[in-house]
Design an enzyme around this catalytic site. Structure first.
Site, short mmCIF file in Angstrom:
data_model
loop_
_atom_site.label_atom_id
_atom_site.label_comp_id
_atom_site.label_asym_id
_atom_site.label_seq_id
_atom_site.Cartn_x
_atom_site.Cartn_y
_atom_site.Cartn_z
N SER A 206 60.78 -50.66 -1.24
CA SER A 206 61.83 -50.84 -2.25
C SER A 206 61.85 -49.62 -3.17
O SER A 206 61.95 -48.50 -2.70
CB SER A 206 61.61 -52.15 -3.02
OG SER A 206 62.74 -52.50 -3.77
N HIS B 99 63.38 -56.04 2.62
CA HIS B 99 63.48 -57.20 1.74
C HIS B 99 63.76 -58.45 2.55
O HIS B 99 64.89 -58.99 2.56
CB HIS B 99 64.58 -56.98 0.70
CG HIS B 99 64.29 -55.89 -0.27
ND1 HIS B 99 64.42 -54.56 0.05
CD2 HIS B 99 63.86 -55.93 -1.56
CE1 HIS B 99 64.10 -53.82 -1.01
NE2 HIS B 99 63.76 -54.63 -1.99
N GLU C 206 66.76 -49.49 4.99
CA GLU C 206 66.88 -50.92 4.66
C GLU C 206 67.49 -51.02 3.27
O GLU C 206 67.49 -50.05 2.51
CB GLU C 206 65.52 -51.62 4.74
CG GLU C 206 64.48 -51.16 3.71
CD GLU C 206 64.56 -51.91 2.38
OE1 GLU C 206 64.93 -53.09 2.37
OE2 GLU C 206 64.26 -51.30 1.33
#
Length: 302
Positions: free
Chosen positions: A109, A273, A207
């Site tokens: 992230s 995620h 992602e």
């Protein structure tokens, strides 16, 4: 690229929160998972800090990062959770010190910015993987997510195929190169900085979470116009978490964008995620094939 030493039972590992404060209950649950693997867990001094002064906040986050790498008794560093702000501390990191103290650095992230910065300036393999509080807590974690940590102990290469999730090929072919990448927003934010991801001859992992289809298209176009797809050898599409209607739009964006490229592109990897969330090393050699769709990744530890 320098590989850190593999973990073994009894090793001490540190948990830090360079992207934001963590939830104490969730962190406690995640720590239990690491301890069950035989690890001795210590916390960074500032993992729970909520500081209004941004300069102090960044100093504290940087302190924990530096202390974890500098301490010779610590063999691995796990990030507690994501958040925002890691780009602010990237210019202040002592990369020479990290290069001289190579060890596992694990997160994803917003941590993407640090994964790439450390690779660029410390020549150290880093790890895109589930975080202690946000992914290993009792409510979220799956057996597969928890098991992905085992690769840090075994030193064995990884194979991800349709046994892990139903993979879908967008563009056929075979590509081989370093596996690099992470969160699409953070990769885009790094463009034009010293921390920009190096896609030359690489397999690029992307992602994202809760971004609308139009913004995904905008970011992909930005990467394309910056030349990041010019020399890639393949693209691995991880999870793009969104509400069902928006997710359909995102899938169309990905299909339209990658249909006519000259390198293999495979989607629906459970990386990012999502649960399960499979951890992968970044900076090591990988091979992406499409008949059948499969990603083979060298071990990230020695």
């Amino acid at each position: 690229m320098n590989k850190p030493r593999a973990l073994k039972k009894g090793d001490r590992v540190a948990i830090i929160a360079p992207a934001g404060p963590t939830d104490k209950e969730q962190l406690t649950q995640g720590i239990r998972v690491l301890e069950e693997r035989g690890l001795d867990v210590v916390l960074g001094r500032h993992v729970f800090d909520v500081e209004e002064d941004i300069d102090i906040l960044d100093q504290n986050r940087l302190f924990d990062l530096h202390e974890a790498f500098r301490n010779p008794s610590i063999r691995g560093i796990f990030c507690a959770n994501g958040g925002f702000g890691t780009a602010r501390i990237a210019p202040k990191i002592d990369y020479a010190m990290i290069k001289g103290n190579p060890k596992i650095f694990w997160g994803y992230s917003d941590i993407t910015y640090l994964l790439n910065a450390i690779q660029n300036f410390s020549n150290l393999v880093t790890f895109h993987g589930p975080m202690v509080a946000s992914d290993l807590n009792d409510e979220e974690r799956t057996t597969e997510t928890e098991s992905s940590i085992l690769s840090l102990f075994t030193g064995e290469p990884l194979t991800y195929d349709s046994r892990n999730s139903p993979l879908n090929t967008i563009t056929y072919g075979t590509g081989e190169g370093r596996l690099i990448g992470g969160n699409l927003t953070l990769l885009t934010n790094g463009l034009g900085t010293p921390y920009q991801v190096n896609t030359n001859g690489a397999i690029l992992l992307i992602e994202e979470v809760q971004e609308p289809a139009f913004k995904v298209n905008l970011m992909l176009t930005h990467l394309q116009q910056a030349g990041l797809f010019d020399t890639v050898k393949g693209v691995v599409i991880g999870n793009f978490q969104a509400e069902p209607d928006e997710h359909k739009k995102i899938k169309k964006v990905l299909q339209d964008f990658f249909t006519r490229v000259s390198f293999p592109v495979v989607e629906n990897f459970h990386i990012g995620h999502c649960q399960p969330n499979y951890g992968v090393p970044l900076g090591v050699n990988a091979k992406l094939t499409t008949s059948p769709p499969r990603l083979e990744v060298d071990s990230g530890v020695r």
